[in-house]
Design a protein around this motif. Structure first.
Motif, mmCIF file in Angstrom:
data_model
loop_
_atom_site.group_PDB
_atom_site.id
_atom_site.type_symbol
_atom_site.label_atom_id
_atom_site.label_comp_id
_atom_site.label_asym_id
_atom_site.label_seq_id
_atom_site.Cartn_x
_atom_site.Cartn_y
_atom_site.Cartn_z
ATOM 1 N N ILE A 156 0.837 -1.193 0.000
ATOM 2 C CA ILE A 156 0.000 0.000 0.000
ATOM 3 C C ILE A 156 0.876 1.249 0.000
ATOM 4 N N THR A 157 1.925 1.233 0.789
ATOM 5 C CA THR A 157 2.855 2.371 0.831
ATOM 6 C C THR A 157 3.484 2.596 -0.537
ATOM 7 N N GLN A 158 3.897 1.523 -1.194
ATOM 8 C CA GLN A 158 4.502 1.635 -2.523
ATOM 9 C C GLN A 158 3.520 2.193 -3.542
ATOM 10 N N LEU A 159 2.245 1.837 -3.412
ATOM 11 C CA LEU A 159 1.225 2.380 -4.299
ATOM 12 C C LEU A 159 1.183 3.910 -4.176
ATOM 13 N N PHE A 160 1.207 4.404 -2.959
ATOM 14 C CA PHE A 160 1.181 5.852 -2.744
ATOM 15 C C PHE A 160 2.458 6.511 -3.268
ATOM 16 N N TYR A 161 3.598 5.882 -3.055
ATOM 17 C CA TYR A 161 4.848 6.426 -3.600
ATOM 18 C C TYR A 161 4.768 6.529 -5.120
ATOM 19 N N GLY A 162 4.091 5.572 -5.745
ATOM 20 C CA GLY A 162 3.925 5.587 -7.194
ATOM 21 C C GLY A 162 3.170 6.814 -7.692
ATOM 22 N N PHE A 163 2.338 7.389 -6.857
ATOM 23 C CA PHE A 163 1.619 8.624 -7.191
ATOM 24 C C PHE A 163 2.453 9.866 -6.890
ATOM 25 N N GLY A 164 3.619 9.678 -6.285
ATOM 26 C CA GLY A 164 4.449 10.813 -5.908
ATOM 27 C C GLY A 164 4.122 11.359 -4.535
ATOM 28 N N ALA A 165 3.341 10.618 -3.770
ATOM 29 C CA ALA A 165 2.968 11.058 -2.424
ATOM 30 C C ALA A 165 4.120 10.821 -1.461
ATOM 31 N N ASN A 166 4.120 11.590 -0.397
ATOM 32 C CA ASN A 166 5.103 11.448 0.668
ATOM 33 C C ASN A 166 4.339 11.268 1.985
ATOM 34 N N PRO A 167 3.833 10.047 2.219
ATOM 35 C CA PRO A 167 2.995 9.837 3.398
ATOM 36 C C PRO A 167 3.785 9.861 4.697
ATOM 37 N N ALA A 168 3.090 10.230 5.755
ATOM 38 C CA ALA A 168 3.630 10.019 7.096
ATOM 39 C C ALA A 168 3.314 8.573 7.428
ATOM 40 N N ILE A 169 4.335 7.816 7.754
ATOM 41 C CA ILE A 169 4.161 6.389 8.043
ATOM 42 C C ILE A 169 4.543 6.143 9.493
ATOM 43 N N ASN A 222 -8.159 -3.097 1.485
ATOM 44 C CA ASN A 222 -9.335 -3.326 0.632
ATOM 45 C C ASN A 222 -9.929 -2.015 0.138
ATOM 46 N N GLU A 223 -10.076 -1.060 1.034
ATOM 47 C CA GLU A 223 -10.661 0.223 0.649
ATOM 48 C C GLU A 223 -9.751 1.005 -0.297
ATOM 49 N N ILE A 224 -8.453 0.961 -0.032
ATOM 50 C CA ILE A 224 -7.499 1.664 -0.905
ATOM 51 C C ILE A 224 -7.487 1.035 -2.291
ATOM 52 N N MET A 225 -7.451 -0.281 -2.361
ATOM 53 C CA MET A 225 -7.432 -0.948 -3.664
ATOM 54 C C MET A 225 -8.749 -0.742 -4.402
ATOM 55 N N SER A 226 -9.849 -0.674 -3.686
ATOM 56 C CA SER A 226 -11.138 -0.407 -4.317
ATOM 57 C C SER A 226 -11.136 0.974 -4.960
ATOM 58 N N LEU A 227 -10.623 1.982 -4.249
ATOM 59 C CA LEU A 227 -10.507 3.324 -4.827
ATOM 60 C C LEU A 227 -9.604 3.318 -6.058
ATOM 61 N N GLN A 228 -8.528 2.562 -5.988
ATOM 62 C CA GLN A 228 -7.590 2.495 -7.109
ATOM 63 C C GLN A 228 -8.252 1.852 -8.330
ATOM 64 N N VAL A 229 -8.946 0.751 -8.122
ATOM 65 C CA VAL A 229 -9.600 0.044 -9.232
ATOM 66 C C VAL A 229 -10.677 0.924 -9.870
ATOM 67 N N LYS A 230 -11.389 1.700 -9.051
ATOM 68 C CA LYS A 230 -12.433 2.590 -9.565
ATOM 69 C C LYS A 230 -11.854 3.868 -10.174
ATOM 70 N N GLY A 231 -10.538 4.040 -10.079
ATOM 71 C CA GLY A 231 -9.901 5.231 -10.631
ATOM 72 C C GLY A 231 -10.104 6.473 -9.788
ATOM 73 N N GLU A 232 -10.406 6.310 -8.510
ATOM 74 C CA GLU A 232 -10.715 7.443 -7.641
ATOM 75 C C GLU A 232 -9.601 7.799 -6.654
ATOM 76 N N LEU A 233 -8.589 6.961 -6.538
ATOM 77 C CA LEU A 233 -7.563 7.193 -5.530
ATOM 78 C C LEU A 233 -6.772 8.470 -5.819
ATOM 79 N N LYS A 234 -6.365 8.665 -7.060
ATOM 80 C CA LYS A 234 -5.574 9.849 -7.396
ATOM 81 C C LYS A 234 -6.352 11.122 -7.102
ATOM 82 N N SER A 235 -7.630 11.160 -7.442
ATOM 83 C CA SER A 235 -8.417 12.369 -7.188
ATOM 84 C C SER A 235 -8.562 12.618 -5.687
#
Length: 103
Positions: A26-39, A78-91
């Motif tokens: 999940i962290t790698q998915l966010f890095y792929g968007f260029g995000a810098n999450p607090a972990i 599950n929720e993060i991947m659902s947003l990703q599959v629906k194309g809503e995570l980036k927005s």
């Protein structure tokens, strides 16, 4: 610090454990968007058990990964991947200013 205090400090917050492969993915998915999450690695925080109890009290079972975007509890993998599959995570990340338009 309490969970909501930590969440309020950054637009993207992930509660994780260092030995959790799903948390890593999940962290790698966010890095792929260029995000810098607090972990926050619960197994490495001095008050990690307390934070984990707070996450469980918020309804998170299992407690990790738990993701907050823009101060709002989104959920786990599950929720993060659902947003990703629906194309809503980036927005969602853009709305929270966790990433920039040019990412």
């Amino acid at each position: 610090m309490a969970v909501m205090d930590l969440v309020g400090q950054r637009p993207l917050v992930i509660f994780s454990k260092s030995n959790c492969c799903i948390c890593y993915s999940i962290t790698q998915l966010f890095y792929g968007f260029g995000a810098n999450p607090a972990i926050y690695e619960l197994d490495q925080l001095q008050n990690g058990k307390q934070v984990e109890r707070e996450l469980v009290a918020l309804g998170r079972q299992p407690s990790v990964p738990t993701v907050f975007i823009g101060g709002q509890l989104v959920g786990g993998s599950n929720e993060i991947m659902s947003l990703q599959v629906k194309g809503e995570l980036k927005s969602e990340l853009l709305r929270a200013k966790a990433i920039h338009l040019w990412n």
